[in-house]
Design a protein around this motif. Structure first.
Motif, mmCIF file in Angstrom:
data_model
loop_
_atom_site.group_PDB
_atom_site.id
_atom_site.type_symbol
_atom_site.label_atom_id
_atom_site.label_comp_id
_atom_site.label_asym_id
_atom_site.label_seq_id
_atom_site.Cartn_x
_atom_site.Cartn_y
_atom_site.Cartn_z
ATOM 1 N N HIS A 2 0.846 -1.198 0.000
ATOM 2 C CA HIS A 2 0.000 0.000 0.000
ATOM 3 C C HIS A 2 0.883 1.250 0.000
ATOM 4 O O HIS A 2 0.641 2.197 -0.746
ATOM 5 N N HIS A 30 1.698 4.282 -3.042
ATOM 6 C CA HIS A 30 1.690 5.752 -2.966
ATOM 7 C C HIS A 30 2.901 6.337 -3.703
ATOM 8 O O HIS A 30 2.812 7.396 -4.315
ATOM 9 N N HIS A 71 -0.377 8.908 7.484
ATOM 10 C CA HIS A 71 -1.780 8.598 7.254
ATOM 11 C C HIS A 71 -2.630 9.370 8.247
ATOM 12 O O HIS A 71 -3.257 8.806 9.127
ATOM 13 N N TYR A 118 -3.285 12.252 2.371
ATOM 14 C CA TYR A 118 -3.712 11.548 1.162
ATOM 15 C C TYR A 118 -5.216 11.743 1.001
ATOM 16 O O TYR A 118 -5.947 11.770 1.990
ATOM 17 N N GLU A 153 -6.124 6.878 -1.429
ATOM 18 C CA GLU A 153 -6.157 5.687 -0.575
ATOM 19 C C GLU A 153 -6.769 4.508 -1.315
ATOM 20 O O GLU A 153 -6.261 3.384 -1.267
ATOM 21 N N HIS A 156 -8.279 7.534 7.792
ATOM 22 C CA HIS A 156 -9.125 6.538 7.144
ATOM 23 C C HIS A 156 -10.518 6.516 7.760
ATOM 24 O O HIS A 156 -10.898 5.537 8.380
HETATM 25 ZN ZN LIG Z 1 -2.368 5.217 2.213
#
Ligand SMILES: [Zn+2]
Length: 382
Positions: free
Chosen positions: A235, A239, A254, A259, A264, A323
């Motif tokens: 992951h 990026h 994060h 981002y 994401e 997130h």
């Molecule tokens: Zn990420």
């Protein structure tokens, strides 16, 4: 290529990484081995904090769970004391563990580089992944001008995933009539200890190691653990590959705003495609597909419950994590995995893990809150 097989960019990144470690008091060629004799913090008549820290470390080495019968059976007060003192252990407590954990990370990265090369996914610059007390589940990208991008991976992550998987595998399995290694109640104590170490231990090892599992239960563990960690790395690499972070740009964590949700989603898609394609021609494709899918979903389950835990404890990072849409990310991941490996019940094992961990969390949170409200959590000694 340099003498050690790495390219100059990667070597420059490794050096930059070691400089970062030194800044927080950690060192990769770590000299600070666990003491072999019992240190005495009062040997000079005055309290010696360094000897006191070594004492805790010594105890960590000699105490612990020696068999499954002893896991989660110590007196309540001892257990709570252990959880309360996790924060006291300042950074160097990873001690002897750091170089060997870093070697594991190096070998995981070597495998990922092989996949990237064979799938024609060239990276625009060098990357190097290093362990660091980031305090976050997701890794952090630190550009090093002229060299590439350093990926800092939480030192506690490997332990956390490893021990949660192990605890789950020690629970009674469906159709298995042998006595379980752990009861539900004792497993909840272990879960409390693991998350306590994660949220309060930062760079230090806080949870006691669990005994080994019998071979038949341990068999999928190594593969699932490795792929779960590699999903985090893939992951992060995504990026870089997708240009969300570059050697002359800003560092990215994060956290909210670093981002975008689209970035994401794109990074998850890239990572799952890289991993799925790497296993597409495996001779045991079905079995390996379900383990791989399990590994990715295990990461999302842990990320979800860790976020819920931080919210329940009113921790500041709960608000800052980038997130907010973890359930959406995990749904998209599940869909992508199902189309890569169209099998019946592909995510059955992952769902079992998810149900178990979510059911265990209220009691684990209760333990941590009980420690927080009845015991003193001292700040680090230095
Ligand atoms: Zn990420």
């Amino acid at each position: 290529m340099g003498d050690d097989g790495s390219d100059p960019g990667e070597r420059a990144l490794r050096e930059a990484y070691q400089a970062l470690l030194r800044d927080v008091g950690l060192d990769l060629p770590f000299d600070d081995h666990r003491p072999k004799e019992l240190p005495n913090p009062w040997s000079d008549g005055a309290f010696d904090p360094k000897a006191a820290k070594e004492l805790i470390r010594y105890e960590h080495g000699v105490r612990g769970y020696h068999d499954w019968q002893s896991v989660g059976t110590e007196p309540r007060a001892d257990f709570m004391m252990r959880l309360a003192t996790v924060k006291q252990r300042s950074l160097p407590y990873l001690g002897d563990g750091l170089p060997s954990f870093q070697k594991v990370l190096d070998s995981q990265m070597a495998e990922i580089r092989y996949w990237l090369e064979h799938q024609g996914k060239a990276l625009p610059c060098a990357v190097f992944a290093g362990l660091y007390p980031t305090g976050q589940l997701n890794a952090r990208a630190v550009p090093v001008a002229g060299a590439g991008v350093l990926l800092l991976v939480n030192v506690g992550l490997m332990d956390m995933i490893f021990m949660l998987l192990k605890t789950n595998l020690a629970m009674p399995a469906r159709g298995d009539d042998r006595p379980p290694l752990l009861t539900r109640e004792r497993a909840e104590m272990v879960v409390a200890e693991i998350f306590n170490a994660y949220v309060y231990g930062e760079g230090s090892l806080g949870a006691w190691y669990l005994p080994r599992l019998p071979a038949e239960r341990e068999q999928p563990l190594g593969f699932v653990l490795r792929r779960a960690e590699q999903f985090v790395l893939c992951h992060e690499i995504a990026h870089v590959a997708l240009g969300h972070v570059s050697p002359d740009g800003a560092a990215k964590r994060h956290v909210l705003g670093d981002y975008s949700p689209q970035q994401e989603a794109d990074a998850d898609r890239f990572a799952i495609e890289l991993l799925s394609t790497a296993h597409a021609d495996h001779p045991q494709r079905d079995k390996i597909g379900s383990y791989l899918a399990g590994a990715v979903m295990v990461f999302f389950t842990i990320a979800n419950v860790a976020q819920a835990l931080q919210q329940a404890l009113n921790m500041p990072q709960a608000k800052a994590e980038s997130h907010p849409a973890l359930p959406v990310r995990s749904q998209n991941a599940a869909d992508q995995l199902r189309s890569a490996f169209p099998l019946d019940n592909l995510l059955g094992r992952a769902a079992t893990f998810d149900n178990w961990l979510r059911r265990s969390m209220p009691k684990a949170i209760e333990w941590i809150v009980l420690v927080n409200t009845t015991m003193h959590r001292p700040s680090p000694w230095d």
